[in-house]
Design a protein around this motif. Structure first.
Motif, PDB file in Angstrom:
ATOM      1  N   ASP A  73      -6.376  11.410  -1.400  1.00  0.00           N
ATOM      2  CA  ASP A  73      -6.939  10.086  -1.131  1.00  0.00           C
ATOM      3  C   ASP A  73      -8.430  10.042  -1.465  1.00  0.00           C
ATOM      4  OD1 ASP A  73      -4.477   9.243  -0.262  1.00  0.00           O
ATOM      5  OD2 ASP A  73      -4.904   9.582   1.863  1.00  0.00           O
ATOM      6  N   PHE A  86      -9.801   7.748  -4.411  1.00  0.00           N
ATOM      7  CA  PHE A  86     -10.744   6.696  -4.022  1.00  0.00           C
ATOM      8  C   PHE A  86     -12.062   6.842  -4.782  1.00  0.00           C
ATOM      9  CE2 PHE A  86     -14.275   5.299  -1.268  1.00  0.00           C
ATOM     10  CZ  PHE A  86     -13.971   3.957  -1.184  1.00  0.00           C
ATOM     11  N   THR A 106     -16.747   4.065   4.050  1.00  0.00           N
ATOM     12  CA  THR A 106     -15.515   4.353   3.311  1.00  0.00           C
ATOM     13  C   THR A 106     -14.315   3.879   4.122  1.00  0.00           C
ATOM     14  OG1 THR A 106     -15.100   6.540   4.287  1.00  0.00           O
ATOM     15  CG2 THR A 106     -16.584   6.452   2.367  1.00  0.00           C
ATOM     16  N   VAL A 154      -7.643   0.860   2.537  1.00  0.00           N
ATOM     17  CA  VAL A 154      -8.517   0.361   1.473  1.00  0.00           C
ATOM     18  C   VAL A 154      -8.637  -1.158   1.556  1.00  0.00           C
ATOM     19  CG1 VAL A 154      -8.865   0.198  -1.010  1.00  0.00           C
ATOM     20  CG2 VAL A 154      -7.974   2.308  -0.028  1.00  0.00           C
ATOM     21  N   PHE A 208      -2.781   4.269  -5.590  1.00  0.00           N
ATOM     22  CA  PHE A 208      -3.117   4.825  -4.287  1.00  0.00           C
ATOM     23  C   PHE A 208      -1.825   5.128  -3.515  1.00  0.00           C
ATOM     24  CE2 PHE A 208      -7.448   2.516  -4.038  1.00  0.00           C
ATOM     25  CZ  PHE A 208      -8.074   3.603  -4.644  1.00  0.00           C
TER      26      PHE A 208
END
Length: 224
Positions: free
Chosen positions: A67, A71, A134, A117, A109
């Motif tokens: 992840d 990201f 984040t 997200v 993702f």
């Protein structure tokens, strides 16, 4: 009372004490073995759960790394697109563009990661200085493997506690069996003693120990 009748009654009482002590010793030994089995099985299950928890935690760490990498790659791609064309800068909810690299990466993702997200994007992080740094800081970021690992660890702790309890109960039954052995010893001494007072003394000790053991056994939990 004639001596023969007294001796006959005395022998009957001693025989009853010895019979009850023998039965009690056998029962205590049986229960001790059963609780030892519970202890062994609980420790084995706890060990298996801890091993499975370790594997789940390893999986969660791998997924978290995936992840973070995906990201970072998406954010770099989006930043490059914004630098090339500031008009693509998202001011509201982000809509991935399948023709752009960022859209390509966004659609890939992991399903567990996407809700975090989207929740992060809803805070307008590219224009809102108060937005979380984040998506990993949001409660929406949850890993099933992480949660499973925690559940397995908690279950392992409960099984370990059960094992320790079973071990103590097994020891308690062993101790009771030892006291039953003293009942047999005192009863045997009573039959060998020559004086009436000595016989009564040993018989009384055997009776007290026997009653105490029977009451104790009645209070102990039973494992069948």
């Amino acid at each position: 009372m004639p001596d023969d009748a007294r001796h006959s009654r005395f022998d009957l009482v001693v025989a009853l004490f010895m019979a009850l002590a023998a039965v009690g010793t056998a029962w205590a030994g049986f229960e001790s073995a059963k609780w030892s089995g519970v202890q062994a099985n609980s420790y084995a299950s706890a060990g298996a759960d801890r091993a499975e928890a370790s594997r789940a935690q390893t999986l969660a760490s791998q997924q978290r790394t995936i992840d973070v990498v995906s990201f970072t790659a998406w954010l770099n791609a989006l930043n490059a697109e914004i630098v090339a064309d500031p008009s693509v800068r998202p001011h509201g909810s982000y809509t991935p563009n399948a023709n752009a690299v960022s859209g390509f990466l966004f659609e890939r993702f992991r399903p567990e990661f996407k809700p975090a997200v989207r929740a992060w994007l809803d805070t307008h992080p590219l224009v809102n200085p108060d937005a979380p740094a984040t998506p990993f800081d949001l409660p929406q970021y949850r890993l099933a493997a992480d949660q499973r690992s925690q559940q397995l660890v908690e279950r392992a702790e409960k099984l370990a506690t059960r094992a320790r309890t079973a071990n103590q109960r097994s020891d308690n039954y062993v101790l009771t069996a030892v006291v039953f052995a003293t009942v047999l010893f005192f009863s045997g001494m009573a039959t060998k003693a020559s004086g009436r007072r000595v016989q009564l003394f040993f018989t009384t000790l055997a009776g007290i120990a026997l009653v105490g053991c029977i009451i104790t056994l009645a209070l102990f939990p039973v494992q069948i």
